[in-house]
Structure formats: structure tokens, C-alpha cells
Design a protein around this motif. Sequence first.
Motif, short mmCIF file in Angstrom:
data_model
loop_
_atom_site.label_atom_id
_atom_site.label_comp_id
_atom_site.label_asym_id
_atom_site.label_seq_id
_atom_site.Cartn_x
_atom_site.Cartn_y
_atom_site.Cartn_z
N ARG A 72 0.83 -1.10 0.11
CA ARG A 72 -0.16 0.12 -0.26
C ARG A 72 0.82 1.21 0.21
NH1 ARG A 72 -4.14 -3.31 -1.02
NH2 ARG A 72 -5.32 -1.50 -1.39
N GLU A 78 -6.36 5.83 -2.28
CA GLU A 78 -5.57 5.81 -1.08
C GLU A 78 -4.55 7.09 -1.00
OE1 GLU A 78 -4.58 1.35 0.20
OE2 GLU A 78 -4.79 1.59 -2.11
N SER A 82 -4.47 10.11 1.58
CA SER A 82 -3.19 10.35 2.21
C SER A 82 -2.79 11.88 1.93
CB SER A 82 -2.04 9.50 1.73
OG SER A 82 -1.73 9.74 0.37
N ASN A 205 -2.00 10.73 7.81
CA ASN A 205 -1.63 9.37 8.29
C ASN A 205 -2.86 8.34 7.98
OD1 ASN A 205 1.15 9.93 8.94
ND2 ASN A 205 0.45 10.58 10.61
N VAL A 206 -2.77 7.67 7.10
CA VAL A 206 -3.76 6.72 6.88
C VAL A 206 -3.47 5.44 7.04
CG1 VAL A 206 -5.21 5.71 4.97
CG2 VAL A 206 -4.61 8.13 4.85
N ASP A 207 -4.37 4.68 7.95
CA ASP A 207 -4.14 3.31 8.16
C ASP A 207 -4.92 2.77 6.97
OD1 ASP A 207 -4.52 0.38 9.02
OD2 ASP A 207 -4.49 1.34 10.84
N TYR A 208 -3.89 2.19 5.93
CA TYR A 208 -4.67 1.30 4.80
C TYR A 208 -5.26 0.25 4.93
CZ TYR A 208 -1.57 4.70 2.44
OH TYR A 208 -0.78 5.84 2.07
N THR A 209 -4.99 -0.56 5.92
CA THR A 209 -5.50 -1.97 6.31
C THR A 209 -7.03 -1.39 6.71
OG1 THR A 209 -3.67 -2.92 7.11
CG2 THR A 209 -5.74 -3.90 7.90
N VAL A 210 -7.21 -0.54 7.54
CA VAL A 210 -8.60 0.08 7.78
C VAL A 210 -9.19 0.61 6.81
CG1 VAL A 210 -9.62 1.80 9.65
CG2 VAL A 210 -7.83 0.47 10.29
N PHE A 211 -8.46 1.50 6.07
CA PHE A 211 -9.36 1.92 4.98
C PHE A 211 -9.93 1.09 4.02
CE2 PHE A 211 -9.50 4.27 0.67
CZ PHE A 211 -10.01 5.36 1.16
N GLU A 213 -10.63 -2.06 4.80
CA GLU A 213 -11.79 -3.09 5.24
C GLU A 213 -13.07 -2.12 5.47
OE1 GLU A 213 -12.02 -5.99 6.44
OE2 GLU A 213 -9.96 -6.23 5.55
N LYS A 214 -12.87 -0.92 5.57
CA LYS A 214 -14.16 0.11 5.52
C LYS A 214 -14.53 -0.08 4.00
CE LYS A 214 -15.34 5.07 6.34
NZ LYS A 214 -14.83 6.47 6.65
#
Length: 227
Positions: A72, A78, A82, A205-211, A213-214
Amino acid sequence: GLIKVGGDVRDSVPALYLVKAPMKRYCSIKISESGWTPVHESIKQACVEHDFLFVEGAMSAFTGLLNSKISRPASTLEVAASLGAPVIVVVTCDKEGVEGGLVNVLNYINVLKLLGVNPVGVILNKMSTSYLTEEDKLTIQQAFKNVDVKVIGVVPSLKFERREMMIPEVEICYTTFCSQAVDVVERYINLDQLVELAKTPKQVNVDYTVFVEKFKKLLTNYSYNFS
């Protein structure tokens, strides 16, 4: 300045020729294994040389989100998240008509908003406007006003005497291309409005895993409001 998401910088060549700018490493934002420079480093370097930046996406904004086998960020969406960047959605209305194009872009805008990305404008491209009444045009304007998005331009389907706009970038006659491109922009795009919608880049700061999953949750729980 012009920056491309991903490594396919062929799309950037005509525009760079138009503004007489060289191709530099920051011109390509790295997504997964495609591209040259990490997103924030790319923007940082570009801001040293430019007061205004266009970041062109790669394919759909969502393309790559569900690919768990790559690093990511892996999508235009994404990258936009970011940067906290205002997003201009360009929709092509020729293949499914004005009506289909409008339905698609309004749904697209809704999903962007639900994911926390900021769509601020839309350009309706290759749009046949010949049969639209003034009431129809007001309806379209109201539809985008309701979702707080500006209509920056309505570009009709254009006919060119030569094929410069439809052939591979390496074969384009750039003198003709530049003349036609400038004419189209000056006639059909609200440049003042485009500039007003721009924002100063920032690092989010983007949590790509959370993004991701959303996004998946949105797909499985998507609801429609017909009120």
C-alpha cells in the motif's frame, strides 16, 4: 505541475509538452510496485517548483483496493486520502449516454464521501447536450448542488479533422494537440472555479488496512435512498 499516480507516465507526456515542463522523478507517484516516488516525497519535491499541482489518477479511483497481495498504497483513492486532496471526478458520458453517466458519477461521489475522501468538482466529458432542455440542465445542476459538488465543465463530444486526440501518445502531433487542447479548456472548463477548489497539500496518516476494510464493509452494506 503535473503528477501521475502510478508508472504509466505516457498519459503525462502531452500535458507536459503543453506546459513546456520536463519529466522528473516526482512526476510519478509510487503505488504498490508501479511508479517512482513515494506520495509525500513526490508532492514535497513538486511543491518546491510549482504553485499549483494536478495529480492524475490511474484507472478508477478504486482500482487496486481489493488486491491484498500488493503493498500500500495501491490505488488512486488511497493517494487522495493520504493527501487530504480535493478530488475532481471526470466522467465520460458517451457510451451510456448523459443519463447513465450522471447516475454513475453521483454514485461515485457518494462512495467517495462515505470513505472520507473529498470530491469537490465534476467534469462531464464527451457529453451530448443537443437534446437537453433548459429544465434538464437545471436538473443536472441541482443534482450536483445537492451533493455539494461543483460542475466545473461540460465538454461535448468533439469532432476533429485529424486523429491526434485518439492515437498513441508517441504518435501525437503535439503542435496540433496543444492548439486543440487549449481551445477545449478555454471554451468548456471553468478555470477560475478549478483554482478556487484547490487546497494546500498535507500529510495525512492513513491506516490502509482500516481503509480497505471500510471499503469492503461499504460494499456489503451499501444502501440506497429513493426519497
